[in-house]
Design a protein around this motif. Structure first.
Motif, PDB file in Angstrom:
ATOM      1  N   ILE A 228     -66.157   3.475  17.032  1.00  0.00           N
ATOM      2  CA  ILE A 228     -64.859   4.147  17.009  1.00  0.00           C
ATOM      3  C   ILE A 228     -63.742   3.147  16.738  1.00  0.00           C
ATOM      4  O   ILE A 228     -62.807   3.429  15.979  1.00  0.00           O
ATOM      5  N   ALA A 229     -63.853   1.946  17.325  1.00  0.00           N
ATOM      6  CA  ALA A 229     -62.796   0.939  17.205  1.00  0.00           C
ATOM      7  C   ALA A 229     -62.828   0.206  15.873  1.00  0.00           C
ATOM      8  O   ALA A 229     -61.967  -0.638  15.619  1.00  0.00           O
ATOM      9  N   ARG A 230     -63.798   0.496  15.035  1.00  0.00           N
ATOM     10  CA  ARG A 230     -63.875  -0.095  13.695  1.00  0.00           C
ATOM     11  C   ARG A 230     -64.045  -1.608  13.761  1.00  0.00           C
ATOM     12  O   ARG A 230     -63.445  -2.359  12.990  1.00  0.00           O
ATOM     13  N   THR A 231     -64.886  -2.087  14.687  1.00  0.00           N
ATOM     14  CA  THR A 231     -65.069  -3.522  14.852  1.00  0.00           C
ATOM     15  C   THR A 231     -65.927  -4.144  13.747  1.00  0.00           C
ATOM     16  O   THR A 231     -65.973  -5.373  13.621  1.00  0.00           O
ATOM     17  N   GLY A 232     -66.642  -3.325  12.983  1.00  0.00           N
ATOM     18  CA  GLY A 232     -67.500  -3.826  11.924  1.00  0.00           C
ATOM     19  C   GLY A 232     -68.935  -4.048  12.356  1.00  0.00           C
ATOM     20  O   GLY A 232     -69.824  -4.236  11.531  1.00  0.00           O
ATOM     21  N   ASP A 233     -69.189  -4.046  13.652  1.00  0.00           N
ATOM     22  CA  ASP A 233     -70.530  -4.215  14.196  1.00  0.00           C
ATOM     23  C   ASP A 233     -70.632  -3.370  15.452  1.00  0.00           C
ATOM     24  O   ASP A 233     -69.938  -3.661  16.435  1.00  0.00           O
ATOM     25  N   PRO A 234     -71.406  -2.289  15.455  1.00  0.00           N
ATOM     26  CA  PRO A 234     -72.359  -1.860  14.443  1.00  0.00           C
ATOM     27  C   PRO A 234     -71.687  -1.353  13.160  1.00  0.00           C
ATOM     28  O   PRO A 234     -70.510  -1.022  13.164  1.00  0.00           O
ATOM     29  N   GLN A 235     -72.486  -1.288  12.110  1.00  0.00           N
ATOM     30  CA  GLN A 235     -71.997  -0.800  10.834  1.00  0.00           C
ATOM     31  C   GLN A 235     -72.055   0.725  10.807  1.00  0.00           C
ATOM     32  O   GLN A 235     -73.115   1.321  10.965  1.00  0.00           O
ATOM     33  N   VAL A 236     -70.901   1.338  10.609  1.00  0.00           N
ATOM     34  CA  VAL A 236     -70.826   2.803  10.533  1.00  0.00           C
ATOM     35  C   VAL A 236     -71.168   3.238   9.108  1.00  0.00           C
ATOM     36  O   VAL A 236     -70.555   2.775   8.139  1.00  0.00           O
ATOM     37  N   THR A 237     -72.148   4.109   8.998  1.00  0.00           N
ATOM     38  CA  THR A 237     -72.583   4.556   7.671  1.00  0.00           C
ATOM     39  C   THR A 237     -72.113   5.964   7.328  1.00  0.00           C
ATOM     40  O   THR A 237     -72.092   6.337   6.155  1.00  0.00           O
ATOM     41  N   ARG A 238     -71.742   6.730   8.338  1.00  0.00           N
ATOM     42  CA  ARG A 238     -71.313   8.107   8.081  1.00  0.00           C
ATOM     43  C   ARG A 238     -70.503   8.616   9.259  1.00  0.00           C
ATOM     44  O   ARG A 238     -70.687   8.174  10.390  1.00  0.00           O
ATOM     45  N   GLY A 239     -69.580   9.553   8.980  1.00  0.00           N
ATOM     46  CA  GLY A 239     -68.842  10.197  10.043  1.00  0.00           C
ATOM     47  C   GLY A 239     -67.340  10.045   9.912  1.00  0.00           C
ATOM     48  O   GLY A 239     -66.854   9.272   9.079  1.00  0.00           O
ATOM     49  N   GLU A 240     -66.630  10.793  10.733  1.00  0.00           N
ATOM     50  CA  GLU A 240     -65.172  10.784  10.715  1.00  0.00           C
ATOM     51  C   GLU A 240     -64.633  10.564  12.125  1.00  0.00           C
ATOM     52  O   GLU A 240     -65.214  11.021  13.106  1.00  0.00           O
ATOM     53  N   ILE A 241     -63.492   9.868  12.196  1.00  0.00           N
ATOM     54  CA  ILE A 241     -62.791   9.640  13.459  1.00  0.00           C
ATOM     55  C   ILE A 241     -61.319   9.928  13.210  1.00  0.00           C
ATOM     56  O   ILE A 241     -60.690   9.278  12.372  1.00  0.00           O
TER      57      ILE A 241
END
Length: 243
Positions: free
Chosen positions: A58-71
């Protein structure tokens, strides 16, 4: 068990079908939930359930890598932003390790958070909420007690113009009396209209504070509903929280 049904229009804060990986490990497997403005949500589950990974996604830290979804936050698409842009949009993350900056006093830690706009609470407002920090404002931040460091980490987030506060294990390692003090602080923050998500192993303390709860199991949502209902459901707590 309560099922999650997303509205057509995102709520004040909305996480929609988030998927995230650490390398090849599929950690967050389609997590969805929504929060109204000013609510506190407890994000719970056993160790390894994906709680912190969801918070970091959710915080867009880069790790884990988000591959899909919306926030979505107050109409802004955080999923389309870098982490610094999400911060400017009103997202404040207080990580588990608190990340107090060594060599800086309490007040310098707070002033550093206010260097770039948008600025949130003033020092006077922060010290009114955290009188202990005012007493120690000239003390190096890393020399504070664990509870005081947690207060400083929360205060530093408030020094920005925060709309939603993400807290990772805010009660970890704290004595029960300090946990109660932090809980009172978070209740006051809720009264200011700030929305909060708490990841916490001390599930009972988090549930007593929260309006709603989401329980994760192996990266998926298994419960979304009233926090009080979880406290009242011994079978649910035993199965997914071991309490």
């Amino acid at each position: 068990m309560a099922a999650m049904t997303l509205s057509d229009t995102p709520a004040y804060f909305s996480v929609r079908d988030i998927h995230a990986y650490y390398g090849e490990s599929y950690i967050v497997q389609g997590v969805s939930f929504e929060i109204n403005e000013g609510e506190i949500l407890a994000l719970l589950g056993r160790n390894g359930a994906g709680k912190t990974s969801t918070l970091r996604a959710i915080a867009r830290t880069g790790d884990p890598q988000v591959t899909r979804g919306e926030i979505w936050l107050d109409g802004d698409p955080l999923h389309a932003m870098a982490s610094f842009e999400a911060s400017r949009a009103g997202l404040g993350l207080v990580p588990e390790d608190r990340r107090i900056i060594q060599g800086l006093t309490v007040e310098e830690n707070l002033k550093l958070a206010q260097i770039a706009p948008p600025v949130g609470w003033s020092l006077d407002q922060i010290y009114e909420l955290f009188p202990r920090l005012e007493e120690r404002r000239k003390q190096e931040g890393v020399t504070l007690s664990g509870g005081e460091q947690q207060m400083l980490a929360i205060a530093r987030a408030l020094a920005r113009q925060v709309k939603i506060l993400l807290l990772d294990e805010p009660y970890e390692g704290l004595a029960p009396v300090i946990v109660q003090e932090i809980a009172k602080t978070l209740s006051h923050i809720r009264e200011q209209g700030i929305t909060t998500v708490i990841v916490e192993q001390n599930a009972v303390a988090a549930l007593k504070l929260a309006d709603r709860a989401v329980i994760l199991d192996t990266g998926t949502v298994v419960y979304d509903g009233s926090a009080q209902a979880v406290l009242d459901d011994e079978k649910l707590r035993a199965e997914y929280l071991a309490i």
